[in-house]
Motif scaffolding. Structure first.
Motif, PDB file in Angstrom:
ATOM      1  N   LEU A 208       0.863  -1.189  -0.151  1.00 32.17           N
ATOM      2  CA  LEU A 208       0.085  -0.100   0.131  1.00 32.17           C
ATOM      3  C   LEU A 208       1.078   1.114  -0.020  1.00 32.17           C
ATOM      4  O   LEU A 208       1.741   1.349   0.810  1.00 32.17           O
ATOM      5  CB  LEU A 208      -0.989   0.068   1.384  1.00 32.17           C
ATOM      6  CG  LEU A 208      -1.722   1.109   1.411  1.00 32.17           C
ATOM      7  CD1 LEU A 208      -2.893   1.412   0.543  1.00 32.17           C
ATOM      8  CD2 LEU A 208      -2.196   1.404   2.940  1.00 32.17           C
ATOM      9  N   ALA A 242      -1.115  -1.327  -4.643  1.00 37.15           N
ATOM     10  CA  ALA A 242      -2.344  -0.474  -4.189  1.00 37.15           C
ATOM     11  C   ALA A 242      -1.567   0.764  -3.868  1.00 37.15           C
ATOM     12  O   ALA A 242      -1.572   1.148  -2.685  1.00 37.15           O
ATOM     13  CB  ALA A 242      -3.091  -1.239  -2.967  1.00 37.15           C
ATOM     14  N   ALA A 249      -5.930   3.638  -4.359  1.00 34.48           N
ATOM     15  CA  ALA A 249      -5.425   2.680  -3.779  1.00 34.48           C
ATOM     16  C   ALA A 249      -6.432   1.658  -3.117  1.00 34.48           C
ATOM     17  O   ALA A 249      -6.337   0.510  -3.301  1.00 34.48           O
ATOM     18  CB  ALA A 249      -4.709   3.037  -2.570  1.00 34.48           C
ATOM     19  N   VAL A 253      -7.494  -2.468  -4.433  1.00 36.75           N
ATOM     20  CA  VAL A 253      -7.842  -3.419  -3.310  1.00 36.75           C
ATOM     21  C   VAL A 253      -9.271  -4.012  -3.717  1.00 36.75           C
ATOM     22  O   VAL A 253      -9.377  -5.380  -3.917  1.00 36.75           O
ATOM     23  CB  VAL A 253      -7.749  -2.732  -1.754  1.00 36.75           C
ATOM     24  CG1 VAL A 253      -8.596  -3.971  -1.001  1.00 36.75           C
ATOM     25  CG2 VAL A 253      -6.645  -2.396  -1.311  1.00 36.75           C
ATOM     26  N   LEU A 266      -2.789  -5.260   3.596  1.00 35.85           N
ATOM     27  CA  LEU A 266      -2.551  -3.916   3.331  1.00 35.85           C
ATOM     28  C   LEU A 266      -0.933  -4.097   4.032  1.00 35.85           C
ATOM     29  O   LEU A 266      -0.854  -4.125   5.097  1.00 35.85           O
ATOM     30  CB  LEU A 266      -3.225  -2.996   3.739  1.00 35.85           C
ATOM     31  CG  LEU A 266      -4.350  -2.763   2.857  1.00 35.85           C
ATOM     32  CD1 LEU A 266      -5.082  -1.377   3.442  1.00 35.85           C
ATOM     33  CD2 LEU A 266      -4.460  -2.908   1.283  1.00 35.85           C
ATOM     34  N   PRO A 268       1.904  -1.160   4.370  1.00 36.07           N
ATOM     35  CA  PRO A 268       2.399  -0.008   3.993  1.00 36.07           C
ATOM     36  C   PRO A 268       3.623   0.136   3.650  1.00 36.07           C
ATOM     37  O   PRO A 268       4.731  -0.384   3.970  1.00 36.07           O
ATOM     38  CB  PRO A 268       1.994   0.931   5.274  1.00 36.07           C
ATOM     39  CG  PRO A 268       0.872   0.013   5.975  1.00 36.07           C
ATOM     40  CD  PRO A 268       1.337  -1.394   5.549  1.00 36.07           C
ATOM     41  N   GLN A 276      -1.465   6.055   5.993  1.00 29.07           N
ATOM     42  CA  GLN A 276      -1.942   5.442   4.989  1.00 29.07           C
ATOM     43  C   GLN A 276      -3.125   4.373   5.163  1.00 29.07           C
ATOM     44  O   GLN A 276      -3.978   4.367   4.037  1.00 29.07           O
ATOM     45  CB  GLN A 276      -0.837   4.637   4.438  1.00 29.07           C
ATOM     46  CG  GLN A 276       0.628   5.633   3.831  1.00 29.07           C
ATOM     47  CD  GLN A 276       1.358   5.034   3.059  1.00 29.07           C
ATOM     48  OE1 GLN A 276       1.185   4.176   1.904  1.00 29.07           O
ATOM     49  NE2 GLN A 276       2.683   5.071   3.488  1.00 29.07           N
ATOM     50  N   ALA A 280      -6.963   4.464   3.266  1.00 29.83           N
ATOM     51  CA  ALA A 280      -7.282   3.535   2.481  1.00 29.83           C
ATOM     52  C   ALA A 280      -8.817   2.993   3.015  1.00 29.83           C
ATOM     53  O   ALA A 280      -9.833   2.806   2.493  1.00 29.83           O
ATOM     54  CB  ALA A 280      -6.514   2.554   2.328  1.00 29.83           C
TER      55      ALA A 280
END
Length: 286
Positions: A208, A242, A249, A253, A266, A268, A276, A280
């Motif tokens: 992500l 993503a 992003a 997903v 996810l 990051p 982040q 999301a």
């Protein structure tokens, strides 16, 4: 996901934060030289109230199946319904570093999963396989509800194996909707061969990177593209991420969900990982 480079003492706070943000899962990793997954899972479970914690993944060559089942049973008894146990081949260069590389990795993984699942169900288990040998072992304190044992694998034969013997499959980062669809085909082949009727969860890890500046995204994700391009054997621009603003992003997903992933984990990349994740999730929950 709690990234392996973060200090272990940060895990409890991170777990509470992602739970408060609305995440369903938090996954911890076990890579050679970093933190152990059983201890990490225990920390995350103890710090939270409802979060499901996944182990992604414990290498079968490093784990005697009886001991692994004992550890998992302890966590599953204390935190019922909140543990997912991932087991995989382990990175072969790392396994070689500690003298644990197996000449029969497929057999080792299949036999480990089979024995661990049996022990977690409270069965008295005897097994004399190619790599795993266990004679009349039974857990004194099996969990009331056995946690799912999922297999972290990549290649077609391993995916078939996962469909045959595991409760789910973990797909590594970098793989997009086409790879998900292909994996489901291999998993389905294994399930059909075994006559499996139980549910099988497909879990997909994905990097992500939420930012509005495309140049920032390109810089932050360049090492990821380089690493996974080589590992997966695909061009850099085919490494699935993503990445983008929060809406973009989140859309990536959803692509994985639509392809058949039930759970997307996810991971990051770059600064402010919690921010982040929150960004999301805020879009995904709409």
């Amino acid at each position: 996901m709690f990234d392996r480079d973060r200090r272990p003492e940060e895990l409890a706070g991170y777990a509470r934060a992602v739970e408060e943000a609305g995440a369903d899962d938090l996954w911890v990793v076990e890579d050679l030289g970093w933190a152990g997954s059983i201890g990490s899972a225990a920390l995350a479970l103890a710090a939270t109230e409802r979060l499901r914690v996944g182990i992604g993944i414990a290498p079968a060559p490093l784990r005697n199946p009886a001991l692994l089942a004992m550890e998992l049973a302890t966590l599953a008894r204390v935190f019922p319904g909140r543990l997912v146990a991932g087991v995989g081949h382990g990175a072969q260069p790392w396994m070689a570093q500690v003298g644990a590389a197996s000449p029969t990795p497929l057999a080792l993984l299949e036999e480990t999963i089979t024995v661990v699942r049996g022990l977690l169900r409270g069965e008295t288990t005897t097994f004399d396989g190619r790599t795993v040998h266990i004679d009349g072992v039974r857990l004194v304190h099996p969990p009331a509800e056995a946690p799912p044992v999922v297999s972290g694998v990549v290649r077609p034969r391993s995916l078939e194996l996962s469909g045959r013997v595991a409760d789910g499959t973990v797909m590594a980062e970098g793989q997009g909707p086409e790879a998900v669809a292909a994996a489901l085909g291999h998993i389905g082949k294994g399930r059909a061969a075994a006559g499996a009727a139980r549910a099988h969860e497909l879990i997909v890890f994905t990097h992500l990177c939420v930012a509005d500046d495309p140049r920032h995204i390109a810089t932050a994700t360049a090492p990821v593209r380089d690493e996974y391009s080589g590992w997966l054997g695909v061009p850099r621009d085919e490494v699935f991420l993503a990445a983008g603003d929060a809406a973009t992003a989140a859309g990536r997903v959803r692509e994985l969900w639509e392809a058949g992933a039930e759970t997307v984990v996810l991971r990051p990349v770059g600064e402010e990982p919690l921010a982040q994740v929150r960004a999301a999730l805020a879009v995904l929950e709409r």
